[in-house]
Design an enzyme around this catalytic site. Structure first.
Site, PDB file in Angstrom:
ATOM      1  N   THR A   7      -2.356  -8.383   0.918  1.00 44.19           N
ATOM      2  CA  THR A   7      -2.113  -7.606   2.137  1.00 44.19           C
ATOM      3  C   THR A   7      -2.363  -8.478   3.358  1.00 44.19           C
ATOM      4  O   THR A   7      -3.078  -9.479   3.270  1.00 44.19           O
ATOM      5  CB  THR A   7      -3.057  -6.375   2.190  1.00 44.19           C
ATOM      6  OG1 THR A   7      -2.823  -5.645   3.396  1.00 44.19           O
ATOM      7  CG2 THR A   7      -4.524  -6.766   2.158  1.00 44.19           C
ATOM      8  N   GLY A  11      -8.688  -4.510   6.785  1.00 45.87           N
ATOM      9  CA  GLY A  11      -9.296  -3.182   6.681  1.00 45.87           C
ATOM     10  C   GLY A  11      -9.103  -2.590   5.285  1.00 45.87           C
ATOM     11  O   GLY A  11      -9.997  -1.941   4.743  1.00 45.87           O
ATOM     12  N   LYS A  12      -7.923  -2.821   4.693  1.00 46.46           N
ATOM     13  CA  LYS A  12      -7.676  -2.328   3.333  1.00 46.46           C
ATOM     14  C   LYS A  12      -8.617  -3.018   2.352  1.00 46.46           C
ATOM     15  O   LYS A  12      -9.178  -2.378   1.460  1.00 46.46           O
ATOM     16  CB  LYS A  12      -6.225  -2.623   2.903  1.00 46.46           C
ATOM     17  CG  LYS A  12      -5.165  -1.790   3.573  1.00 46.46           C
ATOM     18  CD  LYS A  12      -3.791  -2.116   2.968  1.00 46.46           C
ATOM     19  CE  LYS A  12      -2.672  -1.319   3.596  1.00 46.46           C
ATOM     20  NZ  LYS A  12      -1.342  -1.705   3.058  1.00 46.46           N
ATOM     21  N   ASP A  65       0.992   0.284  -0.401  1.00 48.44           N
ATOM     22  CA  ASP A  65       1.917   0.675   0.658  1.00 48.44           C
ATOM     23  C   ASP A  65       1.549   2.093   1.084  1.00 48.44           C
ATOM     24  O   ASP A  65       1.501   3.004   0.256  1.00 48.44           O
ATOM     25  CB  ASP A  65       3.366   0.610   0.180  1.00 48.44           C
ATOM     26  CG  ASP A  65       4.326   0.637   1.356  1.00 48.44           C
ATOM     27  OD1 ASP A  65       4.009   0.030   2.401  1.00 48.44           O
ATOM     28  OD2 ASP A  65       5.391   1.273   1.254  1.00 48.44           O
ATOM     29  N   PHE A 140      -8.916   1.397  11.091  1.00 50.32           N
ATOM     30  CA  PHE A 140      -7.764   0.625  11.587  1.00 50.32           C
ATOM     31  C   PHE A 140      -6.550   1.551  11.673  1.00 50.32           C
ATOM     32  O   PHE A 140      -6.610   2.719  11.248  1.00 50.32           O
ATOM     33  CB  PHE A 140      -7.479  -0.558  10.651  1.00 50.32           C
ATOM     34  CG  PHE A 140      -7.188  -0.161   9.227  1.00 50.32           C
ATOM     35  CD1 PHE A 140      -5.883   0.091   8.814  1.00 50.32           C
ATOM     36  CD2 PHE A 140      -8.213  -0.012   8.296  1.00 50.32           C
ATOM     37  CE1 PHE A 140      -5.613   0.481   7.512  1.00 50.32           C
ATOM     38  CE2 PHE A 140      -7.947   0.375   6.983  1.00 50.32           C
ATOM     39  CZ  PHE A 140      -6.651   0.614   6.598  1.00 50.32           C
ATOM     40  N   GLY A 141      -5.477   1.036  12.228  1.00 49.95           N
ATOM     41  CA  GLY A 141      -4.204   1.757  12.250  1.00 49.95           C
ATOM     42  C   GLY A 141      -4.317   3.138  12.889  1.00 49.95           C
ATOM     43  O   GLY A 141      -4.796   3.299  14.020  1.00 49.95           O
ATOM     44  N   TYR A 142      -3.917   4.150  12.136  1.00 50.93           N
ATOM     45  CA  TYR A 142      -3.862   5.523  12.644  1.00 50.93           C
ATOM     46  C   TYR A 142      -5.205   6.252  12.545  1.00 50.93           C
ATOM     47  O   TYR A 142      -5.287   7.434  12.892  1.00 50.93           O
ATOM     48  CB  TYR A 142      -2.795   6.316  11.877  1.00 50.93           C
ATOM     49  CG  TYR A 142      -1.393   5.771  12.079  1.00 50.93           C
ATOM     50  CD1 TYR A 142      -0.673   6.076  13.223  1.00 50.93           C
ATOM     51  CD2 TYR A 142      -0.797   4.930  11.139  1.00 50.93           C
ATOM     52  CE1 TYR A 142       0.606   5.572  13.429  1.00 50.93           C
ATOM     53  CE2 TYR A 142       0.479   4.410  11.330  1.00 50.93           C
ATOM     54  CZ  TYR A 142       1.171   4.737  12.477  1.00 50.93           C
ATOM     55  OH  TYR A 142       2.433   4.226  12.688  1.00 50.93           O
ATOM     56  N   ASP A 143      -6.253   5.569  12.069  1.00 49.35           N
ATOM     57  CA  ASP A 143      -7.540   6.249  11.861  1.00 49.35           C
ATOM     58  C   ASP A 143      -8.048   7.027  13.085  1.00 49.35           C
ATOM     59  O   ASP A 143      -8.572   8.135  12.921  1.00 49.35           O
ATOM     60  CB  ASP A 143      -8.617   5.249  11.398  1.00 49.35           C
ATOM     61  CG  ASP A 143      -8.487   4.901   9.916  1.00 49.35           C
ATOM     62  OD1 ASP A 143      -7.785   5.638   9.195  1.00 49.35           O
ATOM     63  OD2 ASP A 143      -9.083   3.902   9.482  1.00 49.35           O
TER      64      ASP A 143
HETATM   65  P1  ITT Z   1       0.282  -4.756   4.348  1.00 49.37           P
HETATM   66  O1  ITT Z   1       1.667  -4.133   4.226  1.00 49.37           O
HETATM   67  O2  ITT Z   1       0.307  -6.228   4.579  1.00 49.37           O
HETATM   68  O3  ITT Z   1      -0.623  -4.354   3.213  1.00 49.37           O
HETATM   69  P2  ITT Z   1      -0.015  -2.954   6.604  1.00 49.37           P
HETATM   70  O4  ITT Z   1      -1.197  -2.664   7.473  1.00 49.37           O
HETATM   71  O5  ITT Z   1       1.304  -3.189   7.286  1.00 49.37           O
HETATM   72  O6  ITT Z   1      -0.428  -4.165   5.658  1.00 49.37           O
HETATM   73  P3  ITT Z   1       1.115  -0.580   5.326  1.00 49.37           P
HETATM   74  O7  ITT Z   1       2.533  -0.997   5.486  1.00 49.37           O
HETATM   75  O8  ITT Z   1       0.695   0.017   4.024  1.00 49.37           O
HETATM   76  O9  ITT Z   1       0.109  -1.807   5.555  1.00 49.37           O
HETATM   77  O10 ITT Z   1       0.664   0.413   6.449  1.00 49.37           O
HETATM   78  C1  ITT Z   1       1.561   1.069   7.321  1.00 49.37           C
HETATM   79  C2  ITT Z   1       0.839   1.397   8.602  1.00 49.37           C
HETATM   80  O11 ITT Z   1      -0.113   2.415   8.346  1.00 49.37           O
HETATM   81  C3  ITT Z   1       0.079   0.219   9.218  1.00 49.37           C
HETATM   82  O12 ITT Z   1       0.245   0.263  10.611  1.00 49.37           O
HETATM   83  C4  ITT Z   1      -1.367   0.471   8.837  1.00 49.37           C
HETATM   84  O13 ITT Z   1      -2.272   0.012   9.832  1.00 49.37           O
HETATM   85  C5  ITT Z   1      -1.392   1.988   8.755  1.00 49.37           C
HETATM   86  N1  ITT Z   1      -2.358   2.411   7.732  1.00 49.37           N
HETATM   87  C6  ITT Z   1      -2.365   2.099   6.413  1.00 49.37           C
HETATM   88  N2  ITT Z   1      -3.438   2.624   5.802  1.00 49.37           N
HETATM   89  C7  ITT Z   1      -4.137   3.289   6.753  1.00 49.37           C
HETATM   90  C8  ITT Z   1      -5.335   4.009   6.765  1.00 49.37           C
HETATM   91  O14 ITT Z   1      -6.075   4.155   5.673  1.00 49.37           O
HETATM   92  N3  ITT Z   1      -5.767   4.526   7.924  1.00 49.37           N
HETATM   93  C9  ITT Z   1      -5.039   4.389   9.058  1.00 49.37           C
HETATM   94  N4  ITT Z   1      -3.895   3.712   9.147  1.00 49.37           N
HETATM   95  C10 ITT Z   1      -3.444   3.165   8.005  1.00 49.37           C
END
Ligand code: ITT
Length: 181
Positions: A7, A11-12, A65, A140-143
């Site tokens: 990845t 964060g994952k 994913d 991270f992300g949408y958290d």
């Molecule tokens: P990889 O594909 O390299 O693993 P990524 O962060 O792009 O990294 P995803 O395509 O799976 O991973 O994630 C899609 C989006 O959703 C991305 O912007 C992530 O930050 C967000 N995301 C994934 N898991 C999340 C979580 O548990 N909480 C909040 N946001 C999340």
């Protein structure tokens, strides 16, 4: 034993490390770009990605994913979650949700695990709501804009608390059950 988490998202890796601690499995953050096919099916993205990774000779790994599917937006951003996060971000999602009463949403996390020559693909789900404003600084992300119970957002929880109820935590539990079979 060690599993590579393939990845770009540290964060994952932190969440997987916590979830696998009790089994004594160590996670290694492994950066190997792979093609994420454009499809509406998370499992298809994972299976195609795994084919590519295995064809490069890499084994014993996890790929993940994940998408955030918002009811009132007919599932958007869904499989476009990474793109939406990079472009409009959480503020853009909140803007789309301004004045929208139905705040229901769900995270779906599809994990593909290659282990001892076996392939296991599982999907975990977590339902919740989109908050009115971002809250919290962890995760991270949408958290910061997703709350599983309408109270705390994932960004206000420890990794352990998030794992206990999250899409990824639920997917890991399915994976561990499958590993025990
Ligand atoms: P990889 O594909 O390299 O693993 P990524 O962060 O792009 O990294 P995803 O395509 O799976 O991973 O994630 C899609 C989006 O959703 C991305 O912007 C992530 O930050 C967000 N995301 C994934 N898991 C999340 C979580 O548990 N909480 C909040 N946001 C999340």
């Amino acid at each position: 034993m060690k599993l590579k988490v393939i990845t770009s998202n540290p964060g994952k890796v932190a969440e997987y490390q916590k979830a696998f601690d009790e089994l004594g499995i160590e996670m290694e953050h492994y950066r190997l770009p792979y093609d994420e096919v454009q499809t509406s099916d998370l499992e298809e993205v994972v299976n195609k990605g795994m084919d590519e990774i295995v064809s490069k000779g890499v084994r014993d790994f996890i790929v993940d994913d994940t998408g955030l599917f918002i009811d009132a937006l007919k599932g958007f951003p869904g499989v476009w979650s990474a793109y939406a996060q990079k472009t409009i971000g959480n503020q853009g999602i909140l803007k789309l949700m301004e004045g929208v009463e139905d705040r229901g949403a769900e995270f779906r996390c599809c994990i593909g695990c290659d282990i001892d020559g076996r392939r296991i693909v599982v999907t975990g789900v977590c339902r919740g709501v989109i908050t009115d404003a971002p809250k919290g600084t962890d995760g991270f992300g949408y958290d910061p804009i997703f709350s599983p119970d309408g109270k705390l957002t994932f960004a206000e929880m420890s990794v352990d608390d998030k794992n206990r109820i999250s899409h990824r935590g639920n997917a890991v539990r399915l994976l561990i059950d499958a590993l025990k079979e």
